[in-house]
Design a protein around this motif. Structure first.
Motif, PDB file in Angstrom:
ATOM      1  N   GLU A  44     -26.620 -41.677  59.913  1.00 25.37           N
ATOM      2  CA  GLU A  44     -27.249 -42.495  60.147  1.00 25.37           C
ATOM      3  C   GLU A  44     -29.261 -42.143  60.451  1.00 25.37           C
ATOM      4  N   LYS A  45     -28.618 -41.123  61.948  1.00 24.94           N
ATOM      5  CA  LYS A  45     -29.151 -40.426  62.410  1.00 24.94           C
ATOM      6  C   LYS A  45     -29.992 -39.348  61.804  1.00 24.94           C
ATOM      7  N   LEU A  46     -29.620 -38.816  61.023  1.00 28.01           N
ATOM      8  CA  LEU A  46     -30.385 -37.567  60.283  1.00 28.01           C
ATOM      9  C   LEU A  46     -31.447 -37.608  59.397  1.00 28.01           C
ATOM     10  N   SER A  47     -32.504 -37.114  59.063  1.00 20.88           N
ATOM     11  CA  SER A  47     -33.363 -37.329  58.329  1.00 20.88           C
ATOM     12  C   SER A  47     -32.879 -36.618  56.742  1.00 20.88           C
ATOM     13  N   SER A  48     -33.361 -36.561  56.167  1.00 18.41           N
ATOM     14  CA  SER A  48     -33.060 -36.551  54.903  1.00 18.41           C
ATOM     15  C   SER A  48     -33.448 -34.784  54.311  1.00 18.41           C
ATOM     16  N   ASN A  49     -33.866 -34.494  55.291  1.00 21.22           N
ATOM     17  CA  ASN A  49     -33.856 -32.595  54.974  1.00 21.22           C
ATOM     18  C   ASN A  49     -32.646 -32.146  56.229  1.00 21.22           C
ATOM     19  N   ALA A  50     -32.305 -32.624  57.056  1.00 19.62           N
ATOM     20  CA  ALA A  50     -31.031 -32.196  57.761  1.00 19.62           C
ATOM     21  C   ALA A  50     -29.285 -32.407  56.996  1.00 19.62           C
TER      22      ALA A  50
END
Length: 98
Positions: free
Chosen positions: A75-81
């Motif tokens: 949930e904390k990470l972006s789509s790229n990450a």
């Protein structure tokens, strides 16, 4: 481009400017975002992220990009990450099978 750290999820905060006369006006506090290239040791590749300086120190403190991605909730990470995290898990599973 949104003002959100791709690795920690840190975003803008809202508060008040308070004058000497105790007048309060709205203020937006933005995270200190930097464009950085982080290297994944297990994938032998580099990835570009927009990361806050606090997040950058946290990544280095926890043993690098690979360990940070594996420990952090999705949930904390972006789509790229998230793409990098899935690729990392796939690479680790194939190396364990071999």
């Amino acid at each position: 481009m949104s003002r959100i750290c791709e690795l920690t999820g840190k975003g803008r905060q809202v508060g008040h400017n308070v004058s000497h006369a105790n007048n309060k006006t709205k203020k937006v506090f933005l995270p200190n975002l930097q464009n950085v290239t982080l290297i994944s040791e297990k994938l032998d590749r580099s990835f570009k992220f927009r990361v806050s300086t606090h997040g950058l120190r946290s990544v280095e403190h926890n043993g690098g990009l690979d360990n940070w991605l594996l420990k952090t909730r999705d949930e904390k990470l972006s789509s790229n990450a998230l793409k990098v995290k899935r690729e990392l898990k796939k690479a680790m599973a194939s190396s364990e099978a071999a």
